[in-house]
Motif scaffolding. Sequence first.
Motif: not given
Length: 586
Positions: A126-133
Motif C-alpha cells: 500500500y506504500r508503493i504509490p507513496s514511494l513512487l510519488g
Amino acid sequence: MTSLSAGSAAPERADGSGALAGLLRLTDGALAFGAASHTRACALLLLIGLACFLPGLASLQPMDRDEPRFAQASKQMLETGDLVDIRFQAEARHKKPVGIYWAQAAAVAAGEALGVPQARTRIGLYRIPSLLGALAAILLTYWAALAFLGRRGALLAAALFGACIMLSAEARLAKTDALLTACSVAAFGALARAWLGRARLERPRGPASLNTALIFWTGLALGILVKGPMVPLFAGLAALVLALREGSARWLLDLRPRLGLVLTLLVVLPWFLAIAWKSGGAFFGEAVGHDMLGKVGTGAEKHWGPPGAYAVAFFATFWPGAAFAVLALPFAWARRREDAVALLIAWIVPMWLIFEAVPTKLPHYVLPLMPAVAILTVLALTRGGLDPRRAGARWVAGLVVLIPAGLTIGLSLAAWRLDHALPLAALPLLLASCALAAFSWSAFTRRAGEGALALGVAASVLLSGAVFGLTQPVLASLKVSPRLAALRDALPCVSPQVASLGYREPSLVFTIGTDLAMLNSGEEAAAFLRQGGCRLVLVEDRFAAAFAAAQGGRTIAPAGRVDGFNINGGKPVGVSAYAALPGSTP
C-alpha cells in the motif's frame, strides 16, 4: 574545486580538516558526475531517493491513525469490487477523493498478480504509490529547478529536497501527501516556466509551451483526485500574487487554460459525478463541510497548533536543509523584486501564512512548499547569499547537527526504556550521520557552501537507513497491532472471529481484517466468546475488570498478552487475548 558558490575553495588542513577536504572532493565528484547529463542527474537522484525511502518500507508497522485508514479503505475496494465508494468497515470515508485509493488498490492487485502471499495485509504494498510519488517529486523538483538554476544547481536542490525528513517519512506512509507533493511540484515547475518565459508570448508558441501546459494541468487534475482543491490552491494563489505584481495575468495564457480546463474535467469529473450519485451528495458535505472547513475553524482531531508552529517544526521537517534555508532569508528579501525570487516567494509565503493561521496543524501540510524552499536555498548559494561571515550565520548552520545527534540519543533511550534493548546495529550509521552533519557545518564555516549541502544530504541518507531500517525493528513495543494479529494467527483453528474491547486503533482493523468487531462493554465481550466456534476477544487493561465481572464468577486464562506503547495515544497499553475454541466452554 569547482563549486556553485564563490569563495567555496577547499578548506585548509587544520584540526582534522584533511578529512573534510577529502569529503568535499567526493561530493564535488558526485555532483560533477550527476551534472554531466540529465540522465545521470536523474539516476543519481533516484539512487538518493531509494536509499532514503526503502529502508523500513515493508517492516514499519501500520502507523496509526491515518495510514491504516487509507490502506483499509483501499483493501475494502478490492474486497467489494466497488471502486467508487470509499469505506472504512461499514463507515463511509468521505474525506478525500479517490485517487490515492485507486493507486493503492492497483499496487496491491499487482502484488497479488505477481504472487505475493497475503498481499492484502502487507502494508508495504500500500506504500508503493507513496514511494513512487516521492521519487517523482524529487525528479520533478529537478525539472522545476532547471527554470532557475543550471544543471548542477538543480541537481543539488532536488537532492536537498529528496533528503528532507518529512519527505522521507511520507514516502513510507500509505497516505496522500507524497503523491500530492509530486502533483504540486509539477504545477510549480510549469508555472515557473510560464512566469520566467513571459517574453515568449510575443512569439508563436512551440511544442515546449504545449508540453509545459500539459504538465501543469495534469498535475492539477491528478492533484484534485488525490486531495481535492489543494494543488489548485497552491498554484492559484501563487499565480494571483504574481499577476498582481505584474499588473496583468496575460502571461498565464502560456498555460493554455481552455485546453487545461477540458483536460481537468475529463480526468476528475467522472468519479465526482459517480460519488455524488452514489452518496446522494453526502461526499461533498462531509469532505468540504466537515473535513476541510472543520480544520479551518478548529483544531480538528486534536491537531491544534499555535501560529508559528510550522516555523519551529521546520528545523526538523526540512532537515538537513532547514538551517541553510533560514540563512537564505536575507537574500530572498534583498532580491525579492527579481522575477525568479518573486516566484519562489509567491509559492512559499502566502500558503505558509495560511497554514500558520489555520488552527489544525500537521507537519506534512507544508511539504508541497519545500521544493521551492530547496530551490531558493541553492539559488541563494549560487548568488553568494549563504555567507558564514554574516552575524550569527555559523550558529544557525550549527543546528544541522542537532537532529542526528538528538535522534541517536533519543532512539537509544526509547529502545532501552520500552524494550530493554539498544539499537546496536544502527549505532554505527547513527554516529556516522552525526559526523557527516558536523562536517557539513564545518564545510559551511569554511565557505564551502555547496559541499555543506551535499554532506547534509549524505548525512540524511545514513540517518534514514539507521532509523527506519535498523532501529525501528528493535522497537517491538510500538508494534502493538501486528503482535495482536500474531496471537490470532497462533490459534489452532482456521479463520477465527475476532473482536476488540477498548483497543480500537485502525491498524488493528487492517491487520486483523475488515470483519473485526469493535465492542463497547465487558458484557458484549463475554457474550461474543459464548457464541461458539473459533473466537478471540482482545481486552484492553482498562476494561479487564468489567470483562472479568461479566464472566459470572468463572475464571478464563488469557491465550496471550501484548504490552506496548501506543504512539497515537502517547501512552503504554496492555491487551490480553481470550480464546474460545470449537468444543470448549469459554
